[in-house]
Scaffold this motif. Sequence first.
Motif, PDB file in Angstrom:
ATOM      1  N   GLU A 184       3.252   6.142  -7.162  1.00 44.05           N
ATOM      2  CA  GLU A 184       2.258   6.979  -7.843  1.00 44.05           C
ATOM      3  C   GLU A 184       2.647   8.457  -7.800  1.00 44.05           C
ATOM      4  OE1 GLU A 184      -1.054   8.290  -9.915  1.00 44.05           O
ATOM      5  OE2 GLU A 184      -0.221   6.275  -9.756  1.00 44.05           O
ATOM      6  N   HIS A 185       3.264   8.894  -6.708  1.00 43.05           N
ATOM      7  CA  HIS A 185       3.602  10.318  -6.531  1.00 43.05           C
ATOM      8  C   HIS A 185       5.087  10.601  -6.734  1.00 43.05           C
ATOM      9  CE1 HIS A 185      -0.453  11.237  -5.420  1.00 43.05           C
ATOM     10  NE2 HIS A 185      -0.438  10.248  -4.548  1.00 43.05           N
ATOM     11  N   GLN A 229       0.833  -1.204   0.000  1.00 37.84           N
ATOM     12  CA  GLN A 229       0.000   0.000   0.000  1.00 37.84           C
ATOM     13  C   GLN A 229       0.871   1.259   0.000  1.00 37.84           C
ATOM     14  OE1 GLN A 229      -2.681   0.282   3.313  1.00 37.84           O
ATOM     15  NE2 GLN A 229      -3.591   2.180   2.592  1.00 37.84           N
ATOM     16  N   LEU A 230       1.865   1.304   0.865  1.00 32.57           N
ATOM     17  CA  LEU A 230       2.748   2.466   0.939  1.00 32.57           C
ATOM     18  C   LEU A 230       3.588   2.590  -0.322  1.00 32.57           C
ATOM     19  CD1 LEU A 230       3.955   4.887   2.396  1.00 32.57           C
ATOM     20  CD2 LEU A 230       5.454   3.302   3.640  1.00 32.57           C
ATOM     21  N   VAL A 231       4.135   1.484  -0.794  1.00 31.80           N
ATOM     22  CA  VAL A 231       4.956   1.518  -2.012  1.00 31.80           C
ATOM     23  C   VAL A 231       4.134   2.001  -3.200  1.00 31.80           C
ATOM     24  CG1 VAL A 231       6.241   0.103  -3.669  1.00 31.80           C
ATOM     25  CG2 VAL A 231       6.621  -0.185  -1.227  1.00 31.80           C
ATOM     26  N   HIS A 232       2.910   1.533  -3.344  1.00 25.93           N
ATOM     27  CA  HIS A 232       2.048   1.983  -4.446  1.00 25.93           C
ATOM     28  C   HIS A 232       1.864   3.501  -4.395  1.00 25.93           C
ATOM     29  CE1 HIS A 232      -0.097  -2.168  -4.937  1.00 25.93           C
ATOM     30  NE2 HIS A 232       1.146  -2.176  -5.382  1.00 25.93           N
ATOM     31  N   ALA A 271      -1.509   2.567 -11.831  1.00 30.83           N
ATOM     32  CA  ALA A 271      -0.819   3.855 -11.771  1.00 30.83           C
ATOM     33  C   ALA A 271      -1.500   4.804 -12.742  1.00 30.83           C
ATOM     34  CB  ALA A 271       0.659   3.694 -12.122  1.00 30.83           C
ATOM     35  N   SER A 272      -1.428   6.077 -12.463  1.00 29.62           N
ATOM     36  CA  SER A 272      -2.097   7.061 -13.309  1.00 29.62           C
ATOM     37  C   SER A 272      -1.386   7.244 -14.643  1.00 29.62           C
ATOM     38  CB  SER A 272      -2.198   8.405 -12.588  1.00 29.62           C
ATOM     39  OG  SER A 272      -0.899   8.901 -12.322  1.00 29.62           O
ATOM     40  N   ASP A 273      -0.087   6.934 -14.682  1.00 29.86           N
ATOM     41  CA  ASP A 273       0.653   7.029 -15.934  1.00 29.86           C
ATOM     42  C   ASP A 273       1.867   6.107 -15.871  1.00 29.86           C
ATOM     43  OD1 ASP A 273       2.231   8.431 -14.140  1.00 29.86           O
ATOM     44  OD2 ASP A 273       2.410  10.226 -15.342  1.00 29.86           O
ATOM     45  N   THR A 274       2.655   6.101 -16.915  1.00 30.08           N
ATOM     46  CA  THR A 274       3.842   5.256 -16.994  1.00 30.08           C
ATOM     47  C   THR A 274       4.906   5.761 -16.039  1.00 30.08           C
ATOM     48  OG1 THR A 274       3.350   4.828 -19.310  1.00 30.08           O
ATOM     49  CG2 THR A 274       5.584   4.378 -18.587  1.00 30.08           C
ATOM     50  N   LYS A 275       5.570   4.834 -15.373  1.00 29.64           N
ATOM     51  CA  LYS A 275       6.656   5.165 -14.449  1.00 29.64           C
ATOM     52  C   LYS A 275       7.918   4.467 -14.955  1.00 29.64           C
ATOM     53  CE  LYS A 275       3.706   7.120 -11.641  1.00 29.64           C
ATOM     54  NZ  LYS A 275       3.627   8.543 -11.498  1.00 29.64           N
TER      55      LYS A 275
END
Length: 104
Positions: free
Chosen positions: A49-50, A42-45, A75-79
């Motif tokens: 994400e940010h 949960q924390l890693v996600h 994720a909202s976009d590619t990382k």
Amino acid sequence: MSSTLQDPAWNNSTVLKGDVLTEVPALKQQIDGDIVIAGSFQLVHELIEHDLVDELRLKIFPVVLGAGARLFGQASDTKPLRLAGTQTLEGGIAYLTYQAVRNA
């Protein structure tokens, strides 16, 4: 790091008391060294994400379980990540180090 413990008994621990998006950047400024999170998807996600993750260190075990939680989730976009290192550990465990690629 923990957001649930009040007074952790082990050394080099930090309890997050407020908003992760405020607490983690402040912690990164205070600490000289690595911040390691073991087992808190949960924390890693939220940190991924940010864009608050600089490096991922993954251990891949040579076992297929057939079920389980996704490591990266939605994720909202590619990382983008760059492979920075590989090692083979005892038992055939692959240890991979990826660094975040900013502004790619």
